[in-house]
Design a protein around this motif. Structure first.
Motif, PDB file in Angstrom:
ATOM      1  N   ILE A   1      68.691  61.762  -5.289  1.00 28.44           N
ATOM      2  CA  ILE A   1      68.571  61.834  -6.745  1.00 28.44           C
ATOM      3  C   ILE A   1      68.083  60.498  -7.303  1.00 28.44           C
TER       4      ILE A   1
ATOM      5  N   SER B   1      68.402  67.346 -10.287  1.00 33.14           N
ATOM      6  CA  SER B   1      69.838  67.490 -10.058  1.00 33.14           C
ATOM      7  C   SER B   1      70.017  68.417  -8.860  1.00 33.14           C
TER       8      SER B   1
ATOM      9  N   GLU C   1      72.944  70.619  -6.353  1.00 35.83           N
ATOM     10  CA  GLU C   1      74.296  71.137  -6.188  1.00 35.83           C
ATOM     11  C   GLU C   1      74.424  71.691  -4.781  1.00 35.83           C
TER      12      GLU C   1
END
Length: 278
Positions: free
Chosen positions: A38, A89, A91
């Motif tokens: 990131i 982003s 996850e």
């Protein structure tokens, strides 16, 4: 002496405790690596690539192209960072350790270009990681974009055009869109129009100058294979002298990753030419 059953239970509990501890350590290592990724994207930091990828790493991009080897991966990221700034982003959805030196990691991503609010890509990734001298690095990476309803994108084009929101229409186009007007249409003199600015100046602006009003009706969308959409419709042209023409037309759209990359118009060019004689 403790009973054998008690010893077995203690050993089992110890092994479970050790496993849970190792699993937590692995997940922590994965999250640390993802934070490094990131940071690389959000700050256009090429220095992180050596920490993230093995020397023989490979990437399957969301458009199905393959990049092999660390240097080629660096070149791809450099070209990306040279084109603008981005944010991402991640996850993590699953971590599965195969052995001491390999694991699978899957998850989702949201990726966007900071100066293009509508240029957001969402999808999934599946990575194979390898333990290199105690550090987990990406050996193989596969990216898959979230399935896009191409017909709904084209429907948005017509709705926005009807509202006169031309900037929003242009935002749905790829930077290198190839736009072709029908042969024998006077607007075909600039074919092919490459890029949204060319479409704006060569097509939309000239339509605005030529007609009192230019509206669409009877729009029907037909989803096709290979990210293509066919639209059948009619143009309703109101001339500056008040005369009106209704002209049959068809549009062939091609999309890639949720962006319009190609347009081909088919139209009753005789009626178009007749309207221009007045």
């Amino acid at each position: 002496m403790k009973p054998l059953k008690t010893i077995i239970v203690m050993l089992l509990l110890l092994s479970i405790s050790t496993y849970n501890c190792n699993a937590q350590d692995v997940k922590a290592d994965v999250e640390k690596m993802h934070q490094l990724y990131i940071e690389m994207i959000n700050n256009s930091n090429l220095e992180n690539i050596d920490k993230l990828y093995t020397a023989n790493a490979s990437i399957r991009n969301s458009d199905a192209t393959m990049i092999n080897g660390l240097e080629n991966i660096k070149n791809q990221y450099k070209a990306t960072f040279d084109s603008g700034t981005f944010t991402i982003s991640l996850e993590t959805t699953d971590v599965s350790q195969l052995d001491d030196n390999h694991m699978f990691v899957s998850g989702t991503f949201v990726y966007s270009k900071t100066d293009e609010p509508k240029g957001v890509l969402k999808g999934e990734f599946v990575n194979t990681l390898k333990n290199v001298n105690g550090d987990w690095k990406i050996l193989k990476s596969y990216r898959y974009l979230e399935t896009t309803d191409n017909a709904s994108i084209i429907n948005s084009v017509y709705e926005l055009f009807s509202k006169g929101d031309i900037p929003a229409v242009l935002a749905l186009m790829d930077d290198e869109i190839v736009w072709n007007e029908a042969e024998s249409n006077s607007l075909a003199d600039g074919n092919p129009y490459i890029g949204p600015d060319a479409v704006l100046n060569g097509v939309f602006a000239r339509i605005g100058e030529r007609y009192k009003s230019f509206t669409l009706k009877d729009v029907k969308l037909h989803e096709m294979s290979n990210n293509q959409v066919l639209a059948t419709l009619h143009y309703v042209l109101e001339m500056k002298n008040g005369k009106t023409y209704t002209i049959q037309a068809a549009h062939h759209w091609t999309l890639k990753d949720g962006k319009i990359v190609g347009f081909q118009q088919y139209a009753d060019t005789k009626k178009l030419a007749d309207s221009e004689k007045i």
